[in-house]
Design an enzyme around this catalytic site. Structure first.
Site, mmCIF file in Angstrom:
data_model
loop_
_atom_site.group_PDB
_atom_site.id
_atom_site.type_symbol
_atom_site.label_atom_id
_atom_site.label_comp_id
_atom_site.label_asym_id
_atom_site.label_seq_id
_atom_site.Cartn_x
_atom_site.Cartn_y
_atom_site.Cartn_z
ATOM 1 C CG ASP A 198 2.256 5.447 6.115
ATOM 2 O OD1 ASP A 198 2.880 4.408 6.406
ATOM 3 O OD2 ASP A 198 2.623 6.250 5.232
ATOM 4 C CD GLU A 222 -0.319 5.001 2.733
ATOM 5 O OE1 GLU A 222 -0.826 4.693 3.836
ATOM 6 O OE2 GLU A 222 0.000 6.162 2.444
ATOM 7 C CE1 TYR A 244 0.813 17.800 -23.433
ATOM 8 C CE2 TYR A 244 0.900 15.459 -22.924
ATOM 9 C CZ TYR A 244 1.312 16.746 -22.670
ATOM 10 O OH TYR A 244 2.201 17.012 -21.678
#
Lengths: 365, 636
Positions: free
Chosen positions: A249, A197, A98
């Site tokens: 996963d 995870e 910014y």
């Protein structure tokens, strides 16, 4: 000392500006060279046991409009960092993005560009972005387990607490700076570390009391782990010698999460030796688990298949184990989530799956 | 309006033995006109209500245009469609032609197949349709109303208003009322016909689209159109030059059919075969006639009426063995490059327009000429298929696009190298372009009697492809130039905005004075940039186009370059600064020598007599430098 690190950073940054200036004086086209940051240019470092950038360089020449803008932005960032160090301030990467709004033609088109440039500067100056007083906006993940930590808080006071007894159910939050001047491990009474995870699985193991029953330190990765999370695991492993297993996963994205923990991420290969835990091992869900445990599955999407194929040519997955697992997954065209284990009941993961897998891996007897 | 245009040699030789007009005339003897009409609606173009509207407008407008051209008047044509009730309209078309004498009015509008040019071979719009009387007939049969015609032949003459019907049994006009009236026009004709038809603006085949397409190939015409909602559209005139008047010619020997040759011989009035050849064909001289006879092994004294089939076919072969000039082309009326471009630019706001008028050539003894134009960019939608505007003898073809040789010509080119998208390199391409194809001929070979698409005659196909490719190459050069200009813009941004900032900021970071960037600039650019500005102005009725070519040497070395600037041959060259090194037909050449690094030079010249839009970017070629070191011109 911290001030030395800042001095080194400033010196490195000024050297970049000086080179550009000298090119103008000599009548040469200004340029900046950095390693190619793709999987094609990462090599295994035999001494550090992690993957680092190779010797291929990319040249940013002011001849090209895009590169000329990057060089100009680099000058502005250098100026900005030097000012922060001088005034003892720091900013998040997002804040820097910014702030660049005021840099007129040098402003960043998006935050991705500014993040990448900060990483480039780390690579060129061989510093860490913390040395530039830049920090990520994302917080580190959570830890639950019998580890006693001492942290220097924002008032400069040393606070000591146990990550099992002195925290709530959400655990201890890893700060963005986990270097020694900020955080030290005082005492550890556990047998291994499980990096997880998903938050759902982390909470499942906490609720089932897996940390106490199996003497495990549980670390939530929150998807692709932040630098501080990886650095935390690395230090925990190095300083307490606890083995680390990664539980994710069973899909191509999870393999990449494991790779970034164990081998080093491609994006941060310049600091793999700080972040990667070479002895970390993949626990599951493996494609073999999907078959062996008859887990509920989803079909691979086009992106999944593309990611798996890309991993086949990723040098980090070049060994026999990964090549076999990836090809197996492509063949069966299926993937499973860790929470798919709930098919057999809520306790199945802690009573059956984890003990079986950890025993196979030689971590539990 | 002028003499009614009657169908004449409308069907190509070989397709139908006899001209349709003859057959229609024969038909008329047998059955009543009304019955004939009913039976042949589809041929005449009245098979649906939409089509009926279009056909009516087309016949009336063609008639008006021909009337004006006949008398070399710049056409001012006003078309209006008013709604009477559902599916019934009044069509009025008014022109500023020479007008028609009172007695002729009923014959011209009220008699099918009435005309004076039955056997003339020339390019005319009338080939396209059955004629205005068919519209009168259609209106009468569908609404029962008479047609009203007002015509005036001169300033001091009265205008006559005639209401007429056709006696369908005798095919004779019947003037119900003839009255002298006051009309504010010096001369001209207006026809008002009630018809059962349907009006839709949105359709691709609509009156609006038809008039717009007509305006493109008739840039000398001013057309206004008031639709049934009272909305007025104007297609303004963009040139004062009318198309050249066409003259009638005799058949050309090349490619004529055996049957036709024999028929012509039988009805010939000549006593010798050589005289027959000289008198009844174009481009055969006495010498050629004798040579033909020799090659054909036919006695040059043979009476043409006695020529047998074998001899005729040997004569036919001999036509191809001797040198015969191409047929005279003043029977054709091409629109011309410049006028086509004007027509296109008038109706389509595009950045680029290029047109090619091919030299006239022949198929089966019929002279024909192909004109092609391509427009690119601007308002044209990028993602759509390229629109093809088809014309035969300046008349837009709106139906049966897929079966037309013009469409096949476009489809047969791989457009991808020319910068358009095209699946598999065939079919109609996709991109911000539009193609216009005009086939002008004394005998346009239509695929069917409805005259909406042109047959796949190999000679025509080839001419279309040659012209398309030439346009396509120019389009590609334009696209390249545009891309180069984008590159130039980027380079300028680099050297004018980014580099100075980079020098300033890098110096500031290390606390030194801002370094000079000039050497780096020449190294980065390493090109000579050629930028042209074209401005158009009118001073005291004289039209000037000022072309300013700027050269900037953004290379680290001294440079010499020779620049070739193509200019339209129609233009007169005005002031030049500096004087060109050399002048050739349509070409100006300068040598720009000893340009130092970062130095700028200018070459300025004026063209006189061009309209705005005729020359919008300089067509530049260079010599003396490597292609990669020059931006803004093509290597010679």
């Amino acid at each position: 000392m911290a001030t030395d690190r800042y001095k080194k950073a400033v010196k490195g940054l000024e050297a970049i500006a000086e080179e550009v200036y000298n090119d103008f004086i000599k009548g040469d086209i200004p340029k900046m060279s950095i390693p190619v940051r793709t999987k094609k240019n990462i090599v295994f470092d035999d001494d550090l046991h992690v993957w680092k950038y190779g010797s291929n360089l990319t040249h940013r020449s002011a001849k090209e409009l895009g590169s000329a803008y990057t060089l100009l932005r680099t000058m502005y960032i250098i100026d900005f960092i030097r000012e922060m160090i001088k005034t003892k301030k720091s900013s998040t990467l997002r804040e820097m993005y910014y702030i660049s709004e005021g840099w007129e033609i040098a402003k960043f088109p998006d935050q991705n560009t500014s993040n990448r440039l900060a990483e480039d500067l780390e690579i060129i100056t061989k510093s860490l972005r913390e040395d530039f007083k830049l920090r990520p906006e994302e917080d580190g993940a959570r830890v639950i387990g019998n580890v006693t930590i001492q942290e220097v808080n924002r008032k400069g006071e040393k606070k000591t607490f146990n990550c099992r007894d002195d925290v709530g159910d959400s655990g201890y939050g890893i700060p963005y700076n986990v270097e020694k001047e900020k955080l030290t491990f005082k005492d550890v009474d556990a047998d291994f570390v499980v990096a997880i995870e998903t938050g759902g699985m982390f909470d499942r193991l906490v609720e089932n009391g897996f940390d106490e029953d199996s003497r495990a330190v549980l670390v939530h990765l929150k998807g692709q782990p932040a630098r501080s999370t990886r650095r935390f695991i690395k230090r925990l492993n190095e300083e307490t010698k606890l083995p680390v297993v990664v539980f994710t996963d069973g899909d191509p994205w999870s393999f990449r999460i494991f790779a970034s923990v164990a081998y080093g991420a491609i994006k941060t290969a310049h600091i793999s030796e700080y972040l990667a835990t070479p002895t970390a091992r993949y626990l599951g869900i493996t494609p073999s688990d999907i078959v062996n445990y008859e887990l509920p599955t989803d079909k691979l999407t086009d992106q999944d298949v593309h990611a798996l194929k890309s991993e086949l040519t990723d040098p980090r997955f070049g060994d026999e184990y990964w090549q076999g697992e990836i090809k197996l997954q492509l063949d069966m065209d299926k993937k499973s989530e860790q929470q798919a284990l709930a098919k057999y009941g809520l306790d199945y993961v802690t009573d059956t799956y984890l003990p079986e897998r950890l025993t196979e891996m030689g971590i539990l007897n | 309006m002028a003499q009614e245009e009657v169908v004449e040699n409308g069907i190509p030789a070989g397709v139908v033995e006899e001209p349709i007009a003859h057959r229609l005339a024969e038909d008329l003897k047998e059955i009543s006109v009304a019955e004939f009409f009913e039976r042949n609606k589809h041929i005449l173009g009245f098979d649906s209500l939409h089509r009926a509207m279009l056909t009516a407008v087309k016949e009336a407008v063609d008639n008006a245009l021909d009337a004006c051209e006949e008398s070399e008047v710049l056409p001012d044509i006003a078309v209006q469609i008013e709604k009477v009730k559902k599916d019934e309209y009044i069509l009025s078309v008014e022109d500023n032609g020479p007008g028609i004498v009172k007695n002729q009015i009923p014959n011209i509008f009220g008699r099918l197949l009435y005309g004076s040019r039955f056997h003339a071979i020339r390019q005319s719009r009338g080939q396209q349709g059955i004629g205005i009387s068919a519209v009168v007939m259609y209106g009468q049969l569908t609404t029962g109303h008479p047609t009203r015609v007002i015509s005036k032949i001169g300033e001091d003459m009265p205008a006559y208003e005639v209401d007429l019907l056709i006696d369908t049994k005798r095919n004779r006009p019947e003037a119900l009322r003839t009255e002298a009236v006051h009309w504010d026009k010096p001369n001209g004709t207006k026809v008002m016909i009630n018809i059962v038809a349907r009006y839709a603006k949105e359709r691709r085949q609509s009156v609006y689209e038809y008039l717009k397409a007509t305006a493109i190939v008739n840039p000398h015409a001013h057309i206004t159109f008031i639709d049934p909602h009272g909305e007025e559209y104007v297609f303004p005139r963009v040139t004062e030059i009318p198309p050249e008047k066409t003259v009638a010619i005799k058949p050309h020997p090349l490619g004529i059919e055996l049957g036709t040759l024999m028929k012509m011989a039988r009805s010939s009035e000549s006593y010798k075969i050589t005289a027959f050849l000289v008198n009844e064909f174009s481009r055969i001289t006495n010498r050629t006639a004798k040579e033909i006879c020799r090659k054909a092994d036919v006695d040059s004294l043979l009476r043409p009426q006695d020529m047998n089939r074998v001899q005729a076919s040997r004569i036919l072969e001999a036509f191809n063995m001797v040198k015969i000039m191409a047929p005279p082309t003043d029977c054709l009326s091409p629109i011309g490059d410049l006028l086509m471009r004007k027509g296109l630019k008038k109706e389509i706001d595009a950045k680029f327009a290029y047109t090619v008028t091919r030299a006239p050539t022949v198929f089966s003894g019929n002279p024909f000429q192909v004109e092609v134009g391509i427009v690119y960019g601007g308002d044209i939608v990028q993602e759509n298929q390229v629109k093809i505007l088809r014309y035969a003898n300046r008349v837009p073809l709106l139906y049966q696009q897929g079966g037309c040789v013009t469409t096949h010509g476009v489809e047969g080119i791989d457009w991808r190298p020319y910068g358009l998208e095209q699946r598999g390199g065939q079919g109609i391409p996709v991109g911000p372009a539009m193609v216009i194809i005009h086939v002008g001929s004394t005998n346009v070979p239509f695929t069917s009697e409805s005259k909406e698409s042109i047959a796949d005659v190999p000679e025509i196909y080839q001419e279309i492809q040659l012209a398309l490719r030439e346009c396509a190459r120019k389009m590609k050069a334009h696209i390249n130039k545009k891309e180069k200009l984008k590159k130039i813009a980027e380079k300028y941004e680099l050297i004018q905005k980014v580099l100075p900032e980079l020098a300033k900021k890098s110096a500031a970071v290390i606390g030194k004075d801002v370094p000079s960037i000039e050497v780096v600039v020449t190294k980065i650019m390493n090109v000579v940039v050629i930028d042209d500005k074209v401005e158009h102005e009118k001073v005291d009725d004289k039209k000037f186009t000022t072309v300013d070519i700027e050269f900037t040497n953004y290379t680290p070395k001294q440079r010499n370059i020779t620049i070739y600037c193509k200019v339209p041959v129609e233009a007169e060259i005005g002031d030049t600064d500096p004087k060109p090194f050399k002048r050739e037909e349509g070409l100006l050449i300068w040598k720009v020598s000893k340009m130092k690094p970062t130095e700028k030079r200018h070459v300025i010249f004026k063209l006189v007599g061009l309209d705005k839009g005729d020359y919008e970017e300089a067509d530049l070629y260079f010599e003396g430098m490597r292609a990669e070191n020059v931006i803004g011109a093509e290597p010679l």
